[in-house]
Design a protein around this motif. Structure first.
Motif, mmCIF file in Angstrom:
data_model
loop_
_atom_site.group_PDB
_atom_site.id
_atom_site.type_symbol
_atom_site.label_atom_id
_atom_site.label_comp_id
_atom_site.label_asym_id
_atom_site.label_seq_id
_atom_site.Cartn_x
_atom_site.Cartn_y
_atom_site.Cartn_z
ATOM 1 N N LYS A 14 -6.222 14.331 -7.406
ATOM 2 C CA LYS A 14 -6.958 15.588 -7.293
ATOM 3 C C LYS A 14 -6.079 16.684 -6.714
ATOM 4 O O LYS A 14 -6.355 17.875 -6.897
ATOM 5 N N ASP A 15 -4.990 16.308 -6.037
ATOM 6 C CA ASP A 15 -4.087 17.315 -5.466
ATOM 7 C C ASP A 15 -3.122 17.898 -6.496
ATOM 8 O O ASP A 15 -2.169 18.573 -6.139
ATOM 9 N N LYS A 16 -3.371 17.617 -7.812
ATOM 10 C CA LYS A 16 -2.644 18.189 -8.954
ATOM 11 C C LYS A 16 -1.292 17.525 -9.192
ATOM 12 O O LYS A 16 -0.475 18.035 -9.964
ATOM 13 N N SER A 17 -1.040 16.382 -8.585
ATOM 14 C CA SER A 17 0.268 15.752 -8.674
ATOM 15 C C SER A 17 0.274 14.549 -9.605
ATOM 16 O O SER A 17 -0.754 13.912 -9.835
ATOM 17 N N ILE A 18 1.471 14.248 -10.133
ATOM 18 C CA ILE A 18 1.745 13.019 -10.877
ATOM 19 C C ILE A 18 2.816 12.267 -10.094
ATOM 20 O O ILE A 18 3.826 12.849 -9.692
ATOM 21 N N THR A 19 2.595 10.965 -9.882
ATOM 22 C CA THR A 19 3.534 10.170 -9.097
ATOM 23 C C THR A 19 3.950 8.933 -9.880
ATOM 24 O O THR A 19 3.119 8.289 -10.523
ATOM 25 N N ALA A 20 5.240 8.619 -9.822
ATOM 26 C CA ALA A 20 5.770 7.374 -10.388
ATOM 27 C C ALA A 20 6.184 6.468 -9.234
ATOM 28 O O ALA A 20 6.991 6.852 -8.390
ATOM 29 N N SER A 77 0.856 -1.186 0.000
ATOM 30 C CA SER A 77 0.000 0.000 0.000
ATOM 31 C C SER A 77 0.892 1.235 0.000
ATOM 32 O O SER A 77 1.977 1.232 0.582
ATOM 33 N N GLU A 78 0.414 2.280 -0.656
ATOM 34 C CA GLU A 78 1.155 3.533 -0.709
ATOM 35 C C GLU A 78 0.153 4.685 -0.763
ATOM 36 O O GLU A 78 -0.951 4.536 -1.313
ATOM 37 N N ARG A 79 0.526 5.806 -0.170
ATOM 38 C CA ARG A 79 -0.334 6.983 -0.224
ATOM 39 C C ARG A 79 0.484 8.156 -0.756
ATOM 40 O O ARG A 79 1.073 8.917 0.012
ATOM 41 N N PRO A 80 0.517 8.298 -2.084
ATOM 42 C CA PRO A 80 1.342 9.348 -2.678
ATOM 43 C C PRO A 80 0.785 10.750 -2.491
ATOM 44 O O PRO A 80 1.502 11.735 -2.645
ATOM 45 N N GLY A 81 -0.515 10.860 -2.186
ATOM 46 C CA GLY A 81 -1.118 12.179 -2.005
ATOM 47 C C GLY A 81 -2.217 12.143 -0.963
ATOM 48 O O GLY A 81 -2.632 11.073 -0.496
ATOM 49 N N ALA A 127 1.911 19.553 -10.998
ATOM 50 C CA ALA A 127 1.993 19.267 -12.432
ATOM 51 C C ALA A 127 1.018 20.118 -13.238
ATOM 52 O O ALA A 127 1.317 20.510 -14.370
ATOM 53 N N HIS A 128 -0.152 20.399 -12.668
ATOM 54 C CA HIS A 128 -1.163 21.260 -13.285
ATOM 55 C C HIS A 128 -1.590 22.314 -12.268
ATOM 56 O O HIS A 128 -1.358 22.166 -11.057
ATOM 57 N N ARG A 140 -7.138 9.661 -9.150
ATOM 58 C CA ARG A 140 -8.097 9.708 -10.256
ATOM 59 C C ARG A 140 -7.653 8.937 -11.495
ATOM 60 O O ARG A 140 -8.418 8.806 -12.451
ATOM 61 N N GLY A 141 -6.432 8.436 -11.495
ATOM 62 C CA GLY A 141 -5.972 7.676 -12.644
ATOM 63 C C GLY A 141 -4.758 6.849 -12.301
ATOM 64 O O GLY A 141 -3.890 7.285 -11.527
ATOM 65 N N LEU A 142 -4.703 5.616 -12.874
ATOM 66 C CA LEU A 142 -3.573 4.709 -12.685
ATOM 67 C C LEU A 142 -3.216 4.070 -14.014
ATOM 68 O O LEU A 142 -4.104 3.666 -14.769
#
Length: 395
Positions: A74-80, A49-53, A95-96, A58-60
């Motif tokens: 929704k927090d405007k971030s992109i995570t790898a 499990s991970e919580r990047p934000g 990111a946006h 909203r997308g994987l």
């Protein structure tokens, strides 16, 4: 065929993704958590499990080899995320300027993101920078798809427009007329010659490649919004609707073929996806779960039963011909010119001639049609496998 047990969560699942090479699935929740499981018939095992934000995922999307899992929030971030262990490798926090809503991997180096205000950005994962920004839409980007041969991105959104973009250029290639309806989902079918689009009003619209002003055909029948589309092959899609049903729809000819599954009327479907092994389809809805559906039979050729039936049919044909054809019929073709013989065969297939044995001719034609359909079925399966292989190879 049995399916893995449903994955149940404490909170709503917004999106999920199947690993391209393993029986692994990742789910993104409204809480901002991502959970990864190895699924199977005996049990589903949680891997990490991970919580990047702090806000909803909203997308994987997995990359081509499954080593990296990308997420948008929704927090405007992109995570790898390192897909093997679940640790965050890279995060672009802003990111946006607006919350992100749509994510699509275009190839090994480029991914696209769309936000709630209609902005689309292309990102190069080598430089980790935005390389292109598109601003033609003025409402949320609902979904995107990509034609790798033509290097063209197609986007649909809440403003009712469909847009197409050559990812090598900064300007829009084409913008449709306003459809006066939210466009929520899009997929390419017919080997890229058609785009199928789902709308808020429950209409599937069919667009011809290069003619982006307006749709060329519509498929009516969904009572509610079509929030997600999954392509089975070039002629068949599945739709996920806000009435909780997953439907199979064939394209040209346009026809509803049946229902795969049901989350229930009160649980609109957020996403449906096809596993890479094509054994299962997954779906998530407002019931806080991911369901697995058996779809392997949709990709089967028919098996040995069809082959045995074909052999029996051919044997019967030979028996009928040997027992019902008279000596005059056998000797006549030898005396006739070959061109005349072809004309006689053509006339037999199109004209009802009472002097001939119609029952034998009809049986023969039926068997030919049946064998032709079986061959078409095998060719269709081969096309599906080739298309799927090419698609995953390009990601």
């Amino acid at each position: 065929m049995s399916t893995p047990a449903n994955l149940q969560f404490d909170d709503q699942v917004f999106d999920f993704a199947f690993h391209p090479n393993e029986d692994v699935i990742a789910a993104g929740l409204i809480t901002g958590d991502i959970h990864c499981y190895r699924y199977g018939l005996e049990e589903n095992v949680k891997l990490w499990s991970e919580r990047p934000g702090k806000k909803s995922i909203r997308g994987l999307e997995y990359n081509a080899d499954g080593s990296v899992l990308y997420s948008i929030s929704k927090d405007k971030s992109i995570t790898a995320i390192d897909a093997a262990v679940g640790t965050t490798k890279l995060k672009l926090s802003a990111a946006h300027e607006n919350p992100l809503n749509s994510l699509l991997i275009l190839n090994n180096n480029v991914l696209a993101t769309g936000d709630d205000q209609g902005i689309i950005k292309l990102w190069d994962n080598r430089s980790q920078k935005c390389v292109m920004t598109y601003e033609e839409h003025d409402d949320f980007i609902a979904d995107m798809t990509y034609n790798s041969d033509k290097k063209t991105l197609i986007a649909v959104g809440g403003d009712g427009f469909l847009s197409t973009w050559d990812i090598r250029k900064p300007d829009v290639v084409a913008m449709s007329d306003c459809m006066d309806d939210e466009l929520l989902s899009v997929q390419l079918v017919k080997n890229g010659k058609k785009a199928i689009v789902g709308s808020q009003d429950g209409v599937l619209s069919l667009w011809t490649w290069g003619d982006w002003g307006d749709y060329t055909d519509r498929i009516l029948g969904h009572p509610n919004s079509i929030d997600t589309i999954c392509k089975l092959d070039e002629d068949t899609i599945c739709t996920g609707s806000s009435d909780g049903l997953i439907r199979i729809v064939s394209i040209l000819p346009n026809k509803f073929e049946g229902v795969i599954g049901d989350h229930g009327e009160e649980f609109p479907i957020e996403r449906i996806r096809l596993a890479d092994n094509k054994k299962y389809m997954g779906s998530c809805a407002h019931d806080n779960s991911i369901h697995f559906w058996d779809v392997a039979h949709l990709f089967e050729e028919g098996g040995d039963d069809d082959e045995e039936e074909e052999e029996v049919t051919e044997d019967k044909d030979e028996v009928n011909l040997s027992t019902n054809v008279s000596e005059d019929t056998v000797t006549k073709p030898a005396e006739a010119d070959s061109s005349e013989e072809e004309e006689e065969e053509d006339s037999d297939s199109n004209v009802d001639n009472s002097d001939n044995d119609d029952s034998d001719n009809e049986k023969s034609r039926q068997q030919k049609r049946k064998r032709g359909k079986q061959i078409e079925g095998r060719n269709a399966k081969a096309s599906r496998q080739q298309a799927a292989s090419a698609f995953f190879g390009d990601l």
